[in-house]
Scaffold this motif. Structure first.
Motif, short mmCIF file in Angstrom:
data_model
loop_
_atom_site.label_atom_id
_atom_site.label_comp_id
_atom_site.label_asym_id
_atom_site.label_seq_id
_atom_site.Cartn_x
_atom_site.Cartn_y
_atom_site.Cartn_z
N ALA A 197 0.83 -1.21 0.00
CA ALA A 197 0.00 0.00 0.00
C ALA A 197 0.86 1.25 0.00
O ALA A 197 0.58 2.22 -0.72
CB ALA A 197 -0.92 -0.02 1.21
N LEU A 198 1.93 1.24 0.79
CA LEU A 198 2.84 2.39 0.82
C LEU A 198 3.55 2.58 -0.52
O LEU A 198 3.73 3.70 -1.00
CB LEU A 198 3.87 2.20 1.94
CG LEU A 198 3.34 2.39 3.38
CD1 LEU A 198 4.41 1.97 4.39
CD2 LEU A 198 2.93 3.83 3.62
N LYS A 199 3.93 1.45 -1.11
CA LYS A 199 4.61 1.51 -2.41
C LYS A 199 3.68 2.09 -3.47
O LYS A 199 4.11 2.93 -4.28
CB LYS A 199 5.07 0.11 -2.81
CG LYS A 199 5.82 0.05 -4.15
CD LYS A 199 6.29 -1.36 -4.43
CE LYS A 199 7.05 -1.44 -5.74
NZ LYS A 199 6.20 -1.11 -6.90
N GLU A 200 2.41 1.67 -3.46
CA GLU A 200 1.47 2.18 -4.45
C GLU A 200 1.24 3.68 -4.26
O GLU A 200 1.15 4.45 -5.23
CB GLU A 200 0.15 1.44 -4.32
CG GLU A 200 -0.89 1.87 -5.35
CD GLU A 200 -2.19 1.11 -5.22
OE1 GLU A 200 -3.15 1.44 -5.95
OE2 GLU A 200 -2.26 0.18 -4.38
N LEU A 201 1.15 4.12 -3.01
CA LEU A 201 0.95 5.52 -2.72
C LEU A 201 2.13 6.38 -3.20
O LEU A 201 1.95 7.42 -3.85
CB LEU A 201 0.76 5.71 -1.20
CG LEU A 201 0.54 7.14 -0.71
CD1 LEU A 201 -0.79 7.70 -1.23
CD2 LEU A 201 0.58 7.19 0.82
N ILE A 202 3.33 5.90 -2.92
CA ILE A 202 4.55 6.64 -3.33
C ILE A 202 4.68 6.67 -4.85
O ILE A 202 4.99 7.71 -5.45
CB ILE A 202 5.79 6.02 -2.68
CG1 ILE A 202 5.76 6.23 -1.16
CG2 ILE A 202 7.07 6.64 -3.26
CD1 ILE A 202 6.85 5.48 -0.42
N ASP A 203 4.45 5.51 -5.50
CA ASP A 203 4.59 5.44 -6.96
C ASP A 203 3.60 6.36 -7.67
O ASP A 203 3.95 7.05 -8.64
CB ASP A 203 4.40 3.99 -7.43
CG ASP A 203 5.56 3.09 -7.03
OD1 ASP A 203 6.61 3.63 -6.64
OD2 ASP A 203 5.41 1.85 -7.12
N THR A 204 2.34 6.34 -7.22
CA THR A 204 1.33 7.18 -7.85
C THR A 204 1.65 8.66 -7.66
O THR A 204 1.51 9.47 -8.58
CB THR A 204 -0.06 6.88 -7.25
OG1 THR A 204 -0.37 5.49 -7.46
CG2 THR A 204 -1.13 7.73 -7.92
#
Length: 232
Positions: A197-204
């Motif tokens: 979830a953190l990775k998706e937030l940072i990538d977006t």
């Protein structure tokens, strides 16, 4: 030529024999009259050897000069053949994977990627004429973008018109920034903390900031604002 060579060989043998005999002659025999008599030989008297040697040198030089002309001509043909064959470099032996132009459906968030790739591979390609560019353009569209150009036939004159229509519709900085900001601000809140979830937030977030930067919007000092938004 073989007959003349035989005569020359015979003359050579005679001269060699005459030289040997002269060297073996006893000293009392070698008198002025004896030497004069030998020089009165037609071969010696007419300097046939010297004349023959000069003629031989001149003839041999002429043959070598003529032969050199043939060699140079052969070299020119060889150079021409080498130039006509395209050089093969080590780079050509390594084939890169084919770049596929992404399909553009009319979403503003897809426009920049589609535009940059299409311009690099098709629009600015001098090897393609406008009919070919038009074909590539229409075959790369779907959805709303395809409907925008559906009624325009493929022709030389229509390519610039179609490309201009797409840019007018989608190359709009205000609309593009609106959709990018909408995506940035509409990210789901993280209910359960997890690495994915953190990775998706940072990538977006990074993707949205890059998109704004590509539009010419300076986001270098947005850190405090972005952190505040993501922590809500």
């Amino acid at each position: 030529m073989e007959a003349e060579l035989s005569v020359q060989m015979d003359n050579q043998a005679r001269i060699v024999k005459a030289l040997a005999n002269f060297k073996k002659s006893p000293k009392p025999r070698i008198t002025e009259m004896y030497c004069q008599t030998r020089l009165e030989n037609d071969y010696m008297k007419n300097d046939i050897y010297d004349v023959t040697e000069e003629t031989y040198i001149e003839y041999k030089t002429l043959l070598k000069t003529s032969l050199q002309m043939f060699v140079k001509e052969s070299d020119r043909w060889s150079d021409a053949r080498e130039k006509s064959v395209p050089e093969t470099s080590n780079k050509e032996s390594f084939k890169l994977p084919k770049i596929v132009i992404p399909n553009f459906s009319g979403k503003y968030t897809e426009w920049i990627t589609f535009r940059d790739l299409f311009m690099s591979l098709i629009h600015n390609n001098p090897k393609l004429d406008n009919v070919q560019k038009m074909h590539y353009l229409k075959s790369s569209l779907s959805g709303e973008a395809e409907q925008l150009l559906r009624q325009i036939p493929i022709s030389e004159a229509n390519y610039e018109r179609c490309w201009s229509q797409l840019k007018t519709r989608y190359n709009n900085k205000r609309y593009l920034s609106h959709f990018i900001l909408k995506r940035l601000l509409s990210q789901r809140n993280i209910v359960v903390e997890s690495a994915n979830a953190l990775k998706e937030l940072i990538d977006t977030t990074n993707d949205c900031l890059s998109g704004l930067t590509n539009l010419g919007i300076d986001t270098a000092n947005w850190d405090i604002i972005i952190i505040h938004i993501l922590c809500l």
